[in-house]
Scaffold this active site. Structure first.
Site, PDB file in Angstrom:
ATOM      1  N   SER A  67       0.825  -1.210   0.000  1.00  0.00           N
ATOM      2  CA  SER A  67       0.000   0.000   0.000  1.00  0.00           C
ATOM      3  C   SER A  67       0.856   1.256   0.000  1.00  0.00           C
ATOM      4  O   SER A  67       1.933   1.288   0.617  1.00  0.00           O
ATOM      5  CB  SER A  67      -0.906   0.011   1.236  1.00  0.00           C
ATOM      6  OG  SER A  67      -1.576   1.250   1.370  1.00  0.00           O
TER       7      SER A  67
ATOM      8  N   LYS B  37     -17.982  -2.403   1.531  1.00  0.00           N
ATOM      9  CA  LYS B  37     -16.886  -1.817   2.304  1.00  0.00           C
ATOM     10  C   LYS B  37     -17.305  -0.776   3.333  1.00  0.00           C
ATOM     11  O   LYS B  37     -16.494  -0.345   4.164  1.00  0.00           O
ATOM     12  CB  LYS B  37     -15.849  -1.205   1.349  1.00  0.00           C
ATOM     13  CG  LYS B  37     -15.083  -2.247   0.551  1.00  0.00           C
ATOM     14  CD  LYS B  37     -14.045  -1.611  -0.361  1.00  0.00           C
ATOM     15  CE  LYS B  37     -12.951  -0.939   0.421  1.00  0.00           C
ATOM     16  NZ  LYS B  37     -11.890  -0.380  -0.447  1.00  0.00           N
TER      17      LYS B  37
ATOM     18  N   TYR C 203      -2.201   0.550  10.011  1.00  0.00           N
ATOM     19  CA  TYR C 203      -2.426  -0.136   8.733  1.00  0.00           C
ATOM     20  C   TYR C 203      -1.182  -0.004   7.854  1.00  0.00           C
ATOM     21  O   TYR C 203      -0.645  -1.002   7.355  1.00  0.00           O
ATOM     22  CB  TYR C 203      -3.655   0.436   8.021  1.00  0.00           C
ATOM     23  CG  TYR C 203      -3.754  -0.011   6.580  1.00  0.00           C
ATOM     24  CD1 TYR C 203      -4.164  -1.302   6.269  1.00  0.00           C
ATOM     25  CD2 TYR C 203      -3.430   0.856   5.537  1.00  0.00           C
ATOM     26  CE1 TYR C 203      -4.239  -1.721   4.947  1.00  0.00           C
ATOM     27  CE2 TYR C 203      -3.510   0.443   4.222  1.00  0.00           C
ATOM     28  CZ  TYR C 203      -3.910  -0.845   3.923  1.00  0.00           C
ATOM     29  OH  TYR C 203      -3.974  -1.253   2.616  1.00  0.00           O
TER      30      TYR C 203
END
Length: 307
Positions: free
Chosen positions: A113, A175, A137
């Site tokens: 990411s 989501k 994250y």
């Protein structure tokens, strides 16, 4: 057989459909269907088997011939504050699965990411000096990248990390809060509400990439297995104001309303991202990425078409 973890999720399901489009049907879907809505993402897809994510690491050796592993499964809730959970799902699981593949010569292509870059005060190039994640994250993704870097020189099978930038496109209905701004805007318009943008959105610029382009880059590395970590964005930064106006242009009568950003979000908010694609292009990838306007038009048309 090709394994796709997170195969019922947003990027994973689009990858399964893209694999089908290129003649690959012998696919093992690995996921967690606690949220049963995700099965809808695989409507019309062709695959041969399904396995819960918790079964895969221990059963990998008994699966027979595996041609490639696309590891797309992750906790993608960037606001998640349970660091132990995040590391268990995004780091430990990824590490254990990777070590099942090492030595088998099975290509392992995984989702990293652009969150590893943080505020973007340095160039977005795949180098440790530029990696300063703002949340756990991003830290979980960077930790796995670091583990991969440490073993690339001696790995017998190709290991490819793809640092996704801001991905949007179909099959993200499940989501919730983590859905793209485009999805939320189209949903708001359908309810007769204005399209919401944070105040100052003309200053917040991101590299927005359509999920079809993400799938195309993954398939590139299936055809040409190479080890390394590569950015996966368009190489163009556009403002959220540009994005909102592109959506507005596809929705007759839509208006835009600015709202204040919550302070809790501002502390870990990436206000600028732009992929440096030099390493990706050096692998021979030469497909054109969808422009923001073309990608938004394609996605909004999909969201608004009759069921």
């Amino acid at each position: 057989m090709i394994i796709v973890t997170g195969g019922a999720g947003f990027i994973g399901s689009n990858l399964v459909h893209a694999l089908n489009d290129t003649g690959h049907d012998d696919i093992l879907i690995v996921d967690d269907l606690t949220d049963a809505r995700k099965h809808l993402n695989l409507s019309g897809a062709r695959f041969t088997d399904y396995m819960d994510k918790d079964e895969l690491p221990s059963r990998f050796a008994s699966l027979g011939k595996v041609d490639a592993v696309f590891h797309q499964g992750a906790c993608a809730v960037t606001t998640e504050q349970d660091g132990r959970y995040m590391m268990r799902v995004n780091y430990t699981y990824s590490r254990d699965l990777l070590h099942q593949c090492l030595g088998t010569k099975v290509p392992f292509i995984y989702a990293s990411s652009a969150a590893v870059y943080g505020h973007g005060s340095t160039p977005f190039t795949e180098a440790p000096a530029h990696e300063k994640p703002l949340n756990v994250y991003g830290f979980s993704k960077l930790t796995f990248d670091q583990h991969v870097r440490a073993l690339l020189a001696k790995a017998e099978s190709p290991v490819t990390g793809l640092r996704y930038f801001n991905v949007y496109g179909p099959r993200e209905n499940h989501k919730g809060d983590m859905a793209s701004v485009i999805f939320k805007m189209v949903d708001a318009h359908a309810r007769g509400e204005p399209l919401k943008l944070f105040s100052g959105s003309e200053r917040f610029r991101r590299d927005f990439i359509h999920v079809d382009d993400i799938a195309a880059v993954n398939l590139h590395f299936l055809r040409r297995p190479l080890s390394g970590i590569y950015n996966c964005g368009t190489g163009v930064a556009r403002s959220f104001r540009d994005l909102g106006e592109a959506v507005q242009g596809q929705l007759p009568g839509a208006t835009i309303k600015e709202i204040e950003m919550p302070p809790s979000l501002e502390r870990q908010y990436q206000k600028f991202t732009c992929s440096d694609n030099s390493r990706l292009l050096a692998t021979g990838y030469n497909a054109q990425f969808l422009s923001l306007e073309a990608g938004v038009a394609k996605y909004v048309a999909k969201l608004t078409q009759p069921n």
